[in-house]
Motif scaffolding. Structure first.
Motif, PDB file in Angstrom:
ATOM      1  N   VAL A  77       5.088   7.060   3.177  1.00 22.97           N
ATOM      2  CA  VAL A  77       4.560   6.551   1.913  1.00 22.97           C
ATOM      3  C   VAL A  77       5.457   7.056   0.784  1.00 22.97           C
ATOM      4  N   TYR A  78       5.759   6.178  -0.175  1.00 20.96           N
ATOM      5  CA  TYR A  78       6.632   6.548  -1.288  1.00 20.96           C
ATOM      6  C   TYR A  78       5.931   6.313  -2.621  1.00 20.96           C
ATOM      7  N   ALA A  79       6.339   7.073  -3.609  1.00 18.36           N
ATOM      8  CA  ALA A  79       5.761   6.924  -4.943  1.00 18.36           C
ATOM      9  C   ALA A  79       6.250   5.651  -5.620  1.00 18.36           C
ATOM     10  N   SER A  80       7.414   5.158  -5.195  1.00 17.76           N
ATOM     11  CA  SER A  80       7.979   3.952  -5.805  1.00 17.76           C
ATOM     12  C   SER A  80       8.824   3.209  -4.784  1.00 17.76           C
ATOM     13  N   VAL A  81       9.084   1.944  -5.051  1.00 16.07           N
ATOM     14  CA  VAL A  81       9.966   1.157  -4.187  1.00 16.07           C
ATOM     15  C   VAL A  81      11.384   1.709  -4.265  1.00 16.07           C
ATOM     16  N   GLN A  82      11.775   2.196  -5.433  1.00 17.49           N
ATOM     17  CA  GLN A  82      13.101   2.795  -5.583  1.00 17.49           C
ATOM     18  C   GLN A  82      13.290   3.929  -4.581  1.00 17.49           C
ATOM     19  N   LYS A 128       0.797  -1.227   0.000  1.00 14.81           N
ATOM     20  CA  LYS A 128       0.000   0.000   0.000  1.00 14.81           C
ATOM     21  C   LYS A 128       0.831   1.279   0.000  1.00 14.81           C
ATOM     22  N   THR A 129       2.074   1.199   0.483  1.00 14.83           N
ATOM     23  CA  THR A 129       2.863   2.423   0.655  1.00 14.83           C
ATOM     24  C   THR A 129       4.210   2.403  -0.063  1.00 14.83           C
ATOM     25  N   ASN A 130       4.600   1.272  -0.641  1.00 18.61           N
ATOM     26  CA  ASN A 130       5.938   1.100  -1.236  1.00 18.61           C
ATOM     27  C   ASN A 130       7.042   1.235  -0.196  1.00 18.61           C
ATOM     28  N   ASN A 131       6.693   1.132   1.065  1.00 18.86           N
ATOM     29  CA  ASN A 131       7.663   1.233   2.158  1.00 18.86           C
ATOM     30  C   ASN A 131       8.169  -0.173   2.476  1.00 18.86           C
ATOM     31  N   HIS A 132       9.391  -0.481   2.048  1.00 17.73           N
ATOM     32  CA  HIS A 132       9.936  -1.827   2.220  1.00 17.73           C
ATOM     33  C   HIS A 132      10.836  -1.956   3.442  1.00 17.73           C
ATOM     34  N   PHE A 133      10.986  -0.884   4.220  1.00 20.95           N
ATOM     35  CA  PHE A 133      11.931  -0.938   5.335  1.00 20.95           C
ATOM     36  C   PHE A 133      11.317  -0.514   6.668  1.00 20.95           C
ATOM     37  N   GLY A 134      10.010  -0.432   6.719  1.00 18.54           N
ATOM     38  CA  GLY A 134       9.343  -0.115   7.979  1.00 18.54           C
ATOM     39  C   GLY A 134       9.711   1.237   8.547  1.00 18.54           C
ATOM     40  N   ILE A 135       9.981   2.211   7.671  1.00 15.66           N
ATOM     41  CA  ILE A 135      10.394   3.533   8.141  1.00 15.66           C
ATOM     42  C   ILE A 135       9.166   4.324   8.588  1.00 15.66           C
ATOM     43  N   THR A 149      -4.085  13.319  13.173  1.00 16.99           N
ATOM     44  CA  THR A 149      -4.271  13.504  11.736  1.00 16.99           C
ATOM     45  C   THR A 149      -2.924  13.341  11.041  1.00 16.99           C
ATOM     46  N   PRO A 150      -2.911  13.198   9.723  1.00 17.15           N
ATOM     47  CA  PRO A 150      -1.625  13.105   9.005  1.00 17.15           C
ATOM     48  C   PRO A 150      -0.710  14.292   9.276  1.00 17.15           C
ATOM     49  N   GLN A 151      -1.294  15.463   9.546  1.00 18.39           N
ATOM     50  CA  GLN A 151      -0.494  16.657   9.804  1.00 18.39           C
ATOM     51  C   GLN A 151       0.244  16.591  11.140  1.00 18.39           C
ATOM     52  N   ASP A 152      -0.123  15.625  11.979  1.00 20.27           N
ATOM     53  CA  ASP A 152       0.542  15.466  13.269  1.00 20.27           C
ATOM     54  C   ASP A 152       1.810  14.620  13.166  1.00 20.27           C
ATOM     55  N   PHE A 153       2.185  14.266  11.942  1.00 20.20           N
ATOM     56  CA  PHE A 153       3.388  13.463  11.727  1.00 20.20           C
ATOM     57  C   PHE A 153       4.223  14.095  10.616  1.00 20.20           C
ATOM     58  N   ARG A 154       5.520  14.005  10.767  1.00 17.72           N
ATOM     59  CA  ARG A 154       6.406  14.567   9.751  1.00 17.72           C
ATOM     60  C   ARG A 154       7.149  13.446   9.031  1.00 17.72           C
ATOM     61  N   TYR A 155       7.367  13.661   7.766  1.00 21.14           N
ATOM     62  CA  TYR A 155       8.078  12.688   6.941  1.00 21.14           C
ATOM     63  C   TYR A 155       9.122  13.425   6.117  1.00 21.14           C
ATOM     64  N   ARG A 156      10.067  12.672   5.611  1.00 26.01           N
ATOM     65  CA  ARG A 156      11.165  13.281   4.870  1.00 26.01           C
ATOM     66  C   ARG A 156      11.154  12.824   3.415  1.00 26.01           C
ATOM     67  N   PRO A 157      11.550  13.714   2.509  1.00 27.91           N
ATOM     68  CA  PRO A 157      11.637  13.337   1.097  1.00 27.91           C
ATOM     69  C   PRO A 157      12.560  12.132   0.933  1.00 27.91           C
ATOM     70  N   PRO A 158      12.266  11.268  -0.016  1.00 32.45           N
ATOM     71  CA  PRO A 158      11.244  11.399  -1.058  1.00 32.45           C
ATOM     72  C   PRO A 158       9.859  10.892  -0.665  1.00 32.45           C
ATOM     73  N   ALA A 159       9.594  10.715   0.628  1.00 33.29           N
ATOM     74  CA  ALA A 159       8.251  10.311   1.051  1.00 33.29           C
ATOM     75  C   ALA A 159       7.242  11.368   0.619  1.00 33.29           C
ATOM     76  N   ILE A 160       6.027  10.926   0.319  1.00 34.01           N
ATOM     77  CA  ILE A 160       4.995  11.842  -0.172  1.00 34.01           C
ATOM     78  C   ILE A 160       3.805  11.926   0.778  1.00 34.01           C
ATOM     79  N   GLY A 161       3.883  11.235   1.912  1.00 33.44           N
ATOM     80  CA  GLY A 161       2.781  11.271   2.864  1.00 33.44           C
ATOM     81  C   GLY A 161       2.973  10.224   3.938  1.00 33.44           C
ATOM     82  N   VAL A 162       1.925   9.991   4.726  1.00 36.81           N
ATOM     83  CA  VAL A 162       1.988   8.996   5.795  1.00 36.81           C
ATOM     84  C   VAL A 162       0.763   8.095   5.722  1.00 36.81           C
ATOM     85  N   SER A 163       0.893   6.913   6.310  1.00 40.18           N
ATOM     86  CA  SER A 163      -0.205   5.950   6.333  1.00 40.18           C
ATOM     87  C   SER A 163      -0.207   5.247   7.683  1.00 40.18           C
TER      88      SER A 163
END
Length: 295
Positions: free
Chosen positions: A182-187, A127-134, A155-169
């Protein structure tokens, strides 16, 4: 996931005599032209990168499968192994390129990818392309809500993520309120993972992994994890011999122990699971190949 029961020295033999181990040497083409570095670590491919364009490796899926058959693995276990081997084949190029860019060993990257994502089949990975449990970390507002156990208000705004992540789940891991990047790709997930392991940090603190690759470099000789295990003992709760029953171990075992020391995962046997994957599927062969190619 099974645990490593006893460390082997197979990698030491393979270091200098890959052909003698019955493995075929093959030339593997790494698609450098399709990879676009995203940070200043590699603004352009240097001369060494050309060595990766036709990487000579001794890792061979068929040979690994035959080894497992000789070990009388039951059919069900062989089916699970096939999923892991397919994952290795699918993502080994990305792991090799990341090792060139950052120095993070291919063996550690692939073993963590398999373990954290269920070889790409976990709900989180799909669902998130997150393969490392980050995980995404809570903001100050998020921490206050969590402390007050007002989880429904998060809410999602209560969490911060770092590029290249595009959101949280939201996915339940250690806590019901956990959010993952959440990432746009596994890469992108692979890129984020290698940079996480290189973040500037203060040694002896939880979440600091940069020191691992300096203290436990890829090498044929065993390395001693005593000093770093003692430094991290108050953080990890593990004495030097608690990891593998001895302190002088293969480099990848020391690196896996380092990840456990610094708190990458809460599982008490995380390091042993990583080493099981590295030794069973001979992932150390990639490390040797890349190190040789880069001189």
């Amino acid at each position: 996931m099974p645990l490593i029961q006893e460390l082997t020295d197979t990698y030491q033999s393979g270091w200098s005599a890959t052909v003698a181990l019955g493995q075929r040497l093959s030339t593997h083409v790494i698609p450098l032209q399709t990879h676009h570095p995203k940070d200043s670590l590699t603004n352009q491919w240097g001369p060494q990168a050309q060595a990766l364009a036709s990487l000579t490796i001794s890792w061979d899926r068929t040979a690994v499968e035959k080894k497992l058959i000789r070990q009388n693995w039951p059919v069900a276990k062989q089916r699970a192994a096939a999923k892991y081997l397919s994952y290795i084949e699918r993502y080994m190029d990305e792991a090799v390129i990341n090792m060139y860019e950052t120095g993070i060993p291919v063996s550690i990257t692939l073993a963590q990818g398999i373990l954290e994502s269920g070889a790409g089949a976990s709900n989180l990975a799909r669902k998130t392309n997150n393969h490392f449990g980050i995980k995404a970390l809570p903001t100050a507002t998020g921490r206050r809500k969590i402390k007050a156990k007002r989880y429904d208000e998060l809410t999602p705004q209560d969490f911060r993520y770092r590029p290249p992540a595009i959101g949280v789940s939201q996915h339940h891991d250690d806590h019901v309120y956990d959010r993952f990047e959440v990432y746009a790709s596994v890469q992108d997930s692979y890129w984020r993972h290698s940079r996480l392991l290189l973040n500037s940090c203060k040694k002896a603190r939880k979440g600091c992994y940069r020191w691992i690759w300096q203290e436990f470099p890829i090498q044929r000789q065993y390395v001693d994890l005593t000093e770093m295990a003692e430094i991290y003992q108050s953080v990890s709760g593990y004495s030097p011999k608690d990891f593998f029953g001895k302190t002088k171990v293969p480099y990848y075992a020391a690196q896996a122990a380092g990840l456990k020391m610094a708190g990458y995962a809460t599982s008490k046997t995380y390091h042993k699971k990583l080493v099981y994957l590295i030794e069973t599927y001979e992932l150390w062969r990639f490390d040797v190949a890349v190190q040789r190619a880069l001189g």
